[in-house]
Enzyme design. Structure first.
Site, PDB file in Angstrom:
ATOM      1  N   ASP A   1      -7.690  -7.252   1.456  1.00 52.46           N
ATOM      2  CA  ASP A   1      -6.890  -7.355   2.426  1.00 52.46           C
ATOM      3  C   ASP A   1      -7.714  -6.522   3.908  1.00 52.46           C
ATOM      4  O   ASP A   1      -8.552  -5.999   3.662  1.00 52.46           O
ATOM      5  CB  ASP A   1      -5.613  -6.510   2.248  1.00 52.46           C
ATOM      6  CG  ASP A   1      -5.855  -5.110   2.453  1.00 52.46           C
ATOM      7  OD1 ASP A   1      -5.459  -4.433   3.533  1.00 52.46           O
ATOM      8  OD2 ASP A   1      -6.692  -4.355   1.693  1.00 52.46           O
TER       9      ASP A   1
ATOM     10  N   GLN B   1     -11.776   6.194  -5.595  1.00 51.24           N
ATOM     11  CA  GLN B   1     -12.497   6.875  -4.475  1.00 51.24           C
ATOM     12  C   GLN B   1     -13.800   7.554  -4.870  1.00 51.24           C
ATOM     13  O   GLN B   1     -14.362   7.046  -5.736  1.00 51.24           O
ATOM     14  CB  GLN B   1     -11.352   8.053  -4.191  1.00 51.24           C
ATOM     15  CG  GLN B   1     -10.307   7.554  -3.199  1.00 51.24           C
ATOM     16  CD  GLN B   1     -10.315   6.900  -1.942  1.00 51.24           C
ATOM     17  OE1 GLN B   1     -11.447   7.157  -1.232  1.00 51.24           O
ATOM     18  NE2 GLN B   1      -9.315   6.191  -1.671  1.00 51.24           N
TER      19      GLN B   1
ATOM     20  N   ASP C   1      -3.079   8.010  -2.630  1.00 52.99           N
ATOM     21  CA  ASP C   1      -4.328   8.477  -3.082  1.00 52.99           C
ATOM     22  C   ASP C   1      -4.960   9.212  -1.583  1.00 52.99           C
ATOM     23  O   ASP C   1      -4.081   9.060  -0.623  1.00 52.99           O
ATOM     24  CB  ASP C   1      -5.320   7.240  -2.916  1.00 52.99           C
ATOM     25  CG  ASP C   1      -5.535   6.520  -1.681  1.00 52.99           C
ATOM     26  OD1 ASP C   1      -4.468   6.030  -1.302  1.00 52.99           O
ATOM     27  OD2 ASP C   1      -6.613   5.945  -1.694  1.00 52.99           O
TER      28      ASP C   1
ATOM     29  N   GLY D   1     -11.523   3.683   0.364  1.00 53.22           N
ATOM     30  CA  GLY D   1     -12.251   4.514   1.044  1.00 53.22           C
ATOM     31  C   GLY D   1     -13.817   3.838   1.243  1.00 53.22           C
ATOM     32  O   GLY D   1     -14.856   4.635   1.548  1.00 53.22           O
TER      33      GLY D   1
ATOM     34  N   ASP E   1       0.837  -1.245   0.007  1.00 51.64           N
ATOM     35  CA  ASP E   1       0.192  -0.178  -0.060  1.00 51.64           C
ATOM     36  C   ASP E   1       0.808   1.183  -0.099  1.00 51.64           C
ATOM     37  O   ASP E   1       2.011   1.215   0.586  1.00 51.64           O
ATOM     38  CB  ASP E   1      -0.911   0.013   1.295  1.00 51.64           C
ATOM     39  CG  ASP E   1      -1.989   0.964   1.190  1.00 51.64           C
ATOM     40  OD1 ASP E   1      -1.892   1.929   0.134  1.00 51.64           O
ATOM     41  OD2 ASP E   1      -2.888   0.839   2.166  1.00 51.64           O
TER      42      ASP E   1
END
Length: 393
Positions: free
Chosen positions: A286, A209, A160, A236, A97
């Site tokens: 995840d 998002q 992001d 998100g 990530d």
């Protein structure tokens, strides 16, 4: 991606049942099956476990976090010790990530002073303070690509902005638009690395998002698809909204994301939400849930969650979960150890209990996605989803 050398990642669709997909992802490292659950090894290891455990569990992908590794021990150290694979002794797939979620969430922790701790975002990137020692740090989309390249993961995520929900619509829209700007820059940075021969076969996923607004979600997915990525994260969600709110937003994204690329719903490990997402066409998941619950004495079982600390388990000789092998030919710790034994270990703060429960919980979710794959292949996913929801909804 326009003009980018061919993707190092391929997604093969092996079966469908409605919108549910059973597939296989091929990377420069090898292959993994989808739907797949990826345990979170934030600092380079799933808490209480190591690479030998990953192999025993039959894991195919483990997640590591750029934010935490950037702070400790530092990208240079991991790189010098052979990248994440050499560093951890794990030959399977690593997904990293970018750390965007942690930068935002840790910066908003109660008690943090806005002057000293809160992340500051501008169009160029984000400035934040390390949760470890307060050191000021700066991360741009290009920095995130470079850091993950040096970590040597197999799949990396574009930087992001993930707003917590509920949030004002203007805040969600601003975060989404800035995420798109950063996604385009991340794609350009990866293109340059590939053309320069330094990408190492690494894949790049963009992140959709848009909060719980289906229109904004759809527009975000269309924007990312137009930029072009090796796969697509859906971020998100599961950050404060209800399950009923998540569904329409998720469907709006999966309806328009490219069918020939894997789709990854980030941060979701609740069985009911997972089967909902698989039904919507999601391939990858995840979550910290299995290890976090394990550390606190909670097990995921075929009967639902149980807290092994409960006094009623003190003399219980039955295994943690009688369905531990899941039909996959593996007898795990949940079948070997009694509930009474595990309750004793938890009551005396013996770390072995947390390790056993973590192993069990990850095995449970690994079996869940394996069962989902089999159900899709057999054309009975709807019935499987109903069975899961009878316990978990």
């Amino acid at each position: 991606m326009t003009g980018v050398p061919s993707s190092p990642l391929a997604f093969e669709l092996l079966a469908t049942d409605g919108s549910a997909r059973r597939g296989r992802v091929t990377t420069a490292r090898g292959t993994f099956q989808t739907p797949v659950f990826m345990p979170v090894g934030t600092r380079g290891a799933v808490i209480h476990l190591d690479a030998t455990d990953y192999e025993h569990l039959g894991l195919e992908v483990v997640l590591a976090n750029t934010y935490h590794l950037l702070a400790r021990p530092g990208i240079e150290v991991v790189e010098a010790l052979g990248g994440l694979h050499g560093f951890s002794g794990w030959d399977g797939h690593f997904l990293t990530d970018s750390g965007g979620f942690q930068i935002m969430s840790l910066g908003r922790r109660p008690g943090n002073s806005p002057q000293d701790a809160k992340s500051k975002v501008d169009d160029e990137g984000v400035t934040f303070r390390s949760t470890y020692d307060g050191t000021q740090m700066r991360l741009t989309p290009e920095d995130a690509v470079d850091a993950q390249r040096r970590l040597g993961s197999d799949i990396q995520m574009a930087l992001d902005i993930c707003p917590e929900l509920p949030a004002p619509p203007d805040e969600v829209r601003e975060a989404t638009e800035r995420t798109h700007l950063w996604a385009a820059r991340a794609a350009a940075s990866m293109e340059a690395a590939r053309r320069g021969g330094t990408a190492g076969g690494q894949a790049l996923f963009g992140i959709c998002q848009g909060g719980i607004d289906p229109g904004l979600r759809r527009a975000s997915a269309e924007t990312l698809a137009a930029i072009g990525f090796d796969g697509y994260g859906i971020g998100g969600l599961s950050v404060g909204e209800s399950r009923s709110e998540m569904g329409p937003a998720l469907n709006a994204a999966t309806d328009v994301l490219p069918a020939d690329r894997p789709r990854y719903l980030m941060g979701v490990g609740d069985p009911a939400r997972m089967v909902d997402a698989i039904a919507a066409g999601v391939d990858m998941f995840d979550c910290v849930l299995p290890s976090r619950l394990g550390r606190h004495g909670t097990a995921l079982t075929s009967q639902g969650r149980i807290n092994i600390r409960n006094a009623r388990f003190a003399r219980d000789a039955t295994p943690l979960d009688t369905r531990e092998d899941g039909g996959h030919g593996r007898i795990g710790p949940g079948a070997r150890f009694s509930r009474g034994y595990l309750r004793h270990l938890m009551s005396v703060n013996e770390p072995t209990a947390s390790r056993i429960l973590t192993l069990h919980n990850i095995a449970f979710l690994n079996d869940l996605v394996a069962d989902a794959r089999a159900a899709i292949e057999a054309g009975r996913f709807s019935a499987f989803r109903e069975q899961v929801n009878e316990v978990w909804a």
